[in-house]
Design a protein around this motif. Sequence first.
Motif, PDB file in Angstrom:
ATOM      1  N   TYR A 175     -25.169 -14.023  -7.454  1.00  0.00           N
ATOM      2  CA  TYR A 175     -24.051 -14.820  -7.965  1.00  0.00           C
ATOM      3  C   TYR A 175     -22.738 -14.156  -7.545  1.00  0.00           C
ATOM      4  O   TYR A 175     -22.637 -12.930  -7.463  1.00  0.00           O
ATOM      5  N   SER A 176     -21.721 -14.980  -7.298  1.00  0.00           N
ATOM      6  CA  SER A 176     -20.417 -14.429  -6.949  1.00  0.00           C
ATOM      7  C   SER A 176     -19.353 -15.521  -7.065  1.00  0.00           C
ATOM      8  O   SER A 176     -19.667 -16.717  -7.133  1.00  0.00           O
TER       9      SER A 176
ATOM     10  N   PRO B 274     -23.362 -11.683 -14.678  1.00  0.00           N
ATOM     11  CA  PRO B 274     -23.865 -13.031 -14.974  1.00  0.00           C
ATOM     12  C   PRO B 274     -25.385 -13.094 -14.903  1.00  0.00           C
ATOM     13  O   PRO B 274     -26.030 -12.294 -14.213  1.00  0.00           O
ATOM     14  N   THR B 275     -25.943 -14.056 -15.604  1.00  0.00           N
ATOM     15  CA  THR B 275     -27.380 -14.324 -15.566  1.00  0.00           C
ATOM     16  C   THR B 275     -27.584 -15.762 -15.122  1.00  0.00           C
ATOM     17  O   THR B 275     -26.632 -16.549 -15.019  1.00  0.00           O
TER      18      THR B 275
ATOM     19  N   GLY C 211     -19.439 -19.252 -16.045  1.00  0.00           N
ATOM     20  CA  GLY C 211     -18.509 -18.166 -15.711  1.00  0.00           C
ATOM     21  C   GLY C 211     -17.828 -18.355 -14.375  1.00  0.00           C
ATOM     22  O   GLY C 211     -17.111 -17.468 -13.901  1.00  0.00           O
ATOM     23  N   GLY C 212     -18.046 -19.538 -13.739  1.00  0.00           N
ATOM     24  CA  GLY C 212     -17.346 -19.856 -12.496  1.00  0.00           C
ATOM     25  C   GLY C 212     -18.013 -19.364 -11.229  1.00  0.00           C
ATOM     26  O   GLY C 212     -17.414 -19.454 -10.146  1.00  0.00           O
ATOM     27  N   HIS C 213     -19.236 -18.857 -11.325  1.00  0.00           N
ATOM     28  CA  HIS C 213     -19.918 -18.316 -10.148  1.00  0.00           C
ATOM     29  C   HIS C 213     -20.650 -19.403  -9.357  1.00  0.00           C
ATOM     30  O   HIS C 213     -20.969 -20.469  -9.884  1.00  0.00           O
ATOM     31  N   ARG C 214     -20.924 -19.093  -8.116  1.00  0.00           N
ATOM     32  CA  ARG C 214     -21.819 -19.876  -7.273  1.00  0.00           C
ATOM     33  C   ARG C 214     -23.126 -19.114  -7.107  1.00  0.00           C
ATOM     34  O   ARG C 214     -23.175 -17.902  -7.248  1.00  0.00           O
TER      35      ARG C 214
ATOM     36  N   TRP D  69     -23.317 -10.104  -7.591  1.00  0.00           N
ATOM     37  CA  TRP D  69     -24.224  -9.753  -8.686  1.00  0.00           C
ATOM     38  C   TRP D  69     -25.616 -10.236  -8.316  1.00  0.00           C
ATOM     39  O   TRP D  69     -25.858 -11.440  -8.210  1.00  0.00           O
ATOM     40  N   PRO D  70     -26.584  -9.340  -8.091  1.00  0.00           N
ATOM     41  CA  PRO D  70     -27.948  -9.769  -7.741  1.00  0.00           C
ATOM     42  C   PRO D  70     -28.559 -10.635  -8.847  1.00  0.00           C
ATOM     43  O   PRO D  70     -28.374 -10.376 -10.035  1.00  0.00           O
TER      44      PRO D  70
END
Length: 346
Positions: free
Chosen positions: A23-24, A31-32, A39-42, A126-127
């Motif tokens: 995630y980023s 993030p999970t 949280g706005g991640h892709r 984030w892996p």
Amino acid sequence: GCFWCVETDFENAPGVVDVISGYSGGRRKNPTYENYSTGGHREVALIEYDPREITYAGIVEWLIKHCDPTNPRGQFNDNGKQYSPAIYYADAEQKKTAERVIKAIDEMKVYSRKIRVAIEPRDQFWPAEEYHQDYHHKNSIKYRWFRHQSGRDAFVTRHWGNRAHQLELPGSRPESASGGASNMQELYREWASYKKPSEEELKETLTPLQFRVTQKDGTENAGANPYNKNKKPGIYVDILSGAPLFSSTDKFESGTGWPSFVRPISPLAITTKMDNSNFFLGPRIEVRSRFGDNHLGHVFSDGPRNRGGKRFCMNSAAMRFIPKEDMKKEGYGDFLQFVVEGDGTK
């Protein structure tokens, strides 16, 4: 798009050593899968690649060819910003490169709509959870069904065909990857005019096993083939056209029972295409000889990481081995530069 599919596609890219789903791009730390989108991640993929085999431009080209770059709101069955296509750059040079590649593909008019892939500064990665990594291997049947019903492969094939598995834009491969493109073209010039015989003639020329493997996309028995354990220095050429395919320098012991190589002598020697012929094995990348148009085998992403991560798993029946000491006599003297003494592990 869905990082399961992105990971799978990039594992088949030349020079890619490792791909990690994650995630980023958002605000939330750690993030999970349950909260990354809020949280706005892709969903993204972190790609480790060998710059001797592929460039950052090649990574961008591969992404564009394996997604729907015209949809900024998601991908196929997955809707929302968390699935929208994006390229992350580390510096101004990478940003310019991404913009150049997108502009070049836009000008090719492959798509009826303009490419709308976001180009954003690289943020912390984030892996994803372990069960997401290599999902296509851990849950192969579920993954293949998910991918098939999404329409992703049909979309890619409709727009690119076999070109989806080729890097064709200038700068997508370092010149050293093929020993200098113009030099390689000169080396392979004599095979460019090869004319493939008729099927009837091939049945007379080839053994039944060679015909089944090369003309009917067959597979010889593991272990019981002449080149699996061959450690002599030399080159392997197409059984029909005689075009050089692989060098003993790039051969390694894979433990599969088939002769395996980390790379061909040159990308000019082969072509690749998607193979969906076996549902239980899933999508594979077929390797064919470019000039003879013969089935050779498949390429996988489980080769030695320190040598590019690829395993070209070939059929002995599709090739002929020429020992180093005979290469000049048989007209392959120009290819001696690609053969280094040893068993190919150095």
